[in-house]
Design a protein around this motif. Structure first.
Motif, PDB file in Angstrom:
ATOM      1  N   UNK A 193      44.847 -15.455   0.650  1.00  0.00           N
ATOM      2  CA  UNK A 193      44.069 -14.230   0.799  1.00  0.00           C
ATOM      3  C   UNK A 193      43.921 -13.858   2.275  1.00  0.00           C
ATOM      4  N   UNK A 194      43.729 -14.880   3.125  1.00  0.00           N
ATOM      5  CA  UNK A 194      43.583 -14.615   4.550  1.00  0.00           C
ATOM      6  C   UNK A 194      44.853 -13.986   5.110  1.00  0.00           C
ATOM      7  N   UNK A 195      46.009 -14.547   4.760  1.00  0.00           N
ATOM      8  CA  UNK A 195      47.269 -14.006   5.268  1.00  0.00           C
ATOM      9  C   UNK A 195      47.499 -12.595   4.750  1.00  0.00           C
ATOM     10  N   UNK A 196      47.173 -12.345   3.495  1.00  0.00           N
ATOM     11  CA  UNK A 196      47.334 -11.004   2.926  1.00  0.00           C
ATOM     12  C   UNK A 196      46.463  -9.996   3.672  1.00  0.00           C
ATOM     13  N   UNK A 197      45.209 -10.352   3.918  1.00  0.00           N
ATOM     14  CA  UNK A 197      44.301  -9.427   4.603  1.00  0.00           C
ATOM     15  C   UNK A 197      44.750  -9.152   6.034  1.00  0.00           C
ATOM     16  N   UNK A 198      45.228 -10.203   6.715  1.00  0.00           N
ATOM     17  CA  UNK A 198      45.693 -10.017   8.092  1.00  0.00           C
ATOM     18  C   UNK A 198      46.933  -9.123   8.132  1.00  0.00           C
ATOM     19  N   UNK A 199      47.855  -9.337   7.183  1.00  0.00           N
ATOM     20  CA  UNK A 199      49.056  -8.484   7.126  1.00  0.00           C
ATOM     21  C   UNK A 199      48.665  -7.041   6.834  1.00  0.00           C
ATOM     22  N   UNK A 200      47.702  -6.838   5.933  1.00  0.00           N
ATOM     23  CA  UNK A 200      47.274  -5.488   5.576  1.00  0.00           C
ATOM     24  C   UNK A 200      46.708  -4.759   6.787  1.00  0.00           C
ATOM     25  N   UNK A 201      46.007  -5.477   7.660  1.00  0.00           N
ATOM     26  CA  UNK A 201      45.471  -4.851   8.870  1.00  0.00           C
ATOM     27  C   UNK A 201      46.584  -4.415   9.817  1.00  0.00           C
ATOM     28  N   UNK A 236      54.369  -1.988  -0.612  1.00  0.00           N
ATOM     29  CA  UNK A 236      53.709  -3.289  -0.728  1.00  0.00           C
ATOM     30  C   UNK A 236      53.899  -4.136   0.506  1.00  0.00           C
ATOM     31  N   UNK A 237      53.423  -5.359   0.433  1.00  0.00           N
ATOM     32  CA  UNK A 237      53.503  -6.309   1.534  1.00  0.00           C
ATOM     33  C   UNK A 237      54.109  -7.613   1.059  1.00  0.00           C
ATOM     34  N   UNK A 238      54.969  -8.177   1.873  1.00  0.00           N
ATOM     35  CA  UNK A 238      55.441  -9.550   1.698  1.00  0.00           C
ATOM     36  C   UNK A 238      55.083 -10.304   2.960  1.00  0.00           C
ATOM     37  N   UNK A 239      54.786 -11.578   2.821  1.00  0.00           N
ATOM     38  CA  UNK A 239      54.609 -12.392   4.012  1.00  0.00           C
ATOM     39  C   UNK A 239      55.237 -13.751   3.777  1.00  0.00           C
ATOM     40  N   UNK A 240      56.033 -14.170   4.735  1.00  0.00           N
ATOM     41  CA  UNK A 240      56.713 -15.453   4.670  1.00  0.00           C
ATOM     42  C   UNK A 240      56.007 -16.406   5.625  1.00  0.00           C
ATOM     43  N   UNK A 241      55.324 -17.391   5.082  1.00  0.00           N
ATOM     44  CA  UNK A 241      54.686 -18.354   5.973  1.00  0.00           C
ATOM     45  C   UNK A 241      55.691 -19.404   6.408  1.00  0.00           C
TER      46      UNK A 241
END
Length: 296
Positions: free
Chosen positions: A232-240, A262-267
């Motif tokens: 959730x933290x990574x999603x919120x940071x990407x959304x910002x 949409x958003x994708x994030x690769x950790x």
């Protein structure tokens, strides 16, 4: 090779799709020569110390279950000149203090040192390029022989979470000016499973049809990759980052484009995460390909 795992796939609301995928460790690539294990050094100290500016044709990863526990470079096939075809480049060399094998806090300090040196070497944050960062401590045999030096290497990739790529020429200042290896627009490749799991993003010119655009890198607080709230933290940071990158809110952008976004994030890999690197690369995706950048 490690498997790329999906952390979450969910619908935010209306026209907004979002998902998240874990980035793979750099896959050991096939060498131009048959790969061989690293020859243990019997020399101590500087005699076996790695050298800044060396390039190498292959590296290997040793796994315990699904986690890398050691990265080594095939030193039987070095490249004397980085102008020749190679896979990895040593851009920094440091030393572990003392005679006790480093514990997590020291490894994390050293990884942070590698990141800082990479920014100096590349002229920008390494996450902004099609790159992987490798921390290579001495092998057990070399440690026992008195070697305390560690290496920081960079590897070019074909795209986000994609396979490693052979190259010619040093990566020095490659994220300055024209940024030949910089991340930008690309084509997100999905699996054929029902969830359409994102696999990687291949680079593409922004004026050519593409469905994804790198918008920046975010970081999570300390803790396990699977800790409650990390996703959730990574999603919120990407959304910002979307607002700052495009100058528009998610909803306004979707309306203007007239399609789902949409958003994708690769950790980062578990290996890098355990070394203290809590980053994730964020990519803005569209349902139907476009031929322009969404940057404000």
């Amino acid at each position: 090779m490690r498997r790329a795992g999906v952390l979450t796939v969910f619908v935010v609301s209306g026209a907004l799709l979002a998902g998240c995928q874990q980035e793979k460790d750099p896959a050991p690539a096939a060498s131009a020569s048959p790969s061989a294990s690293v020859a243990p050094s019997t020399a101590a100290g500087d005699a076996a110390k790695p050298v800044v500016g060396n390039c190498w044709t292959s590296y290997t990863a040793t796994f315990t279950g699904d986690k890398i526990n050691e990265l080594t470079v095939d030193e039987l096939h070095p490249v004397a000149d980085c102008a020749a075809r190679h896979l990895t480049e040593t851009f920094h060399v440091g030393t572990f203090p003392g005679d006790t094998p480093p514990a997590d806090p020291e490894v994390q300090r050293v990884y942070a040192e590698c990141e800082a040196k990479a920014a100096e070497f590349l002229s920008a944050d390494w996450h902004d390029g099609r790159l992987a960062l490798l921390l290579l401590p001495p092998t057990e045999a070399r440690w026992d022989a008195g070697v305390r030096a560690f290496r920081c290497d960079l590897v070019e990739r074909r795209g986000i979470s994609d396979a490693s790529s052979f190259r010619t020429g040093s990566l020095k200042d490659s994220l300055r000016g024209a940024r030949p290896i910089g991340l930008g627009c690309g084509t997100v490749v999905y699996n054929t499973d029902p969830k359409r799991t994102p696999l990687w993003m291949q680079p593409a010119a922004c004026d050519q049809p593409h469905n994804g655009e790198y918008i920046g890198t975010v970081r999570a607080p300390a803790g396990a990759a699977t800790a409650p709230g990390t996703g959730d933290h990574l999603r919120q940071e990407c959304a910002q980052l979307v607002d700052r990158y495009t100058g528009r809110s998610f909803a306004n952008l979707a309306t203007q484009l007239g399609q789902q976004i949409g958003l994708l994030w690769w950790r980062v890999s578990d290996h890098n995460w355990d070394a203290g690197e809590r980053s994730a690369r964020c990519v803005l995706v569209v349902e139907q390909p476009i031929a322009k950048s969404l940057k404000a």
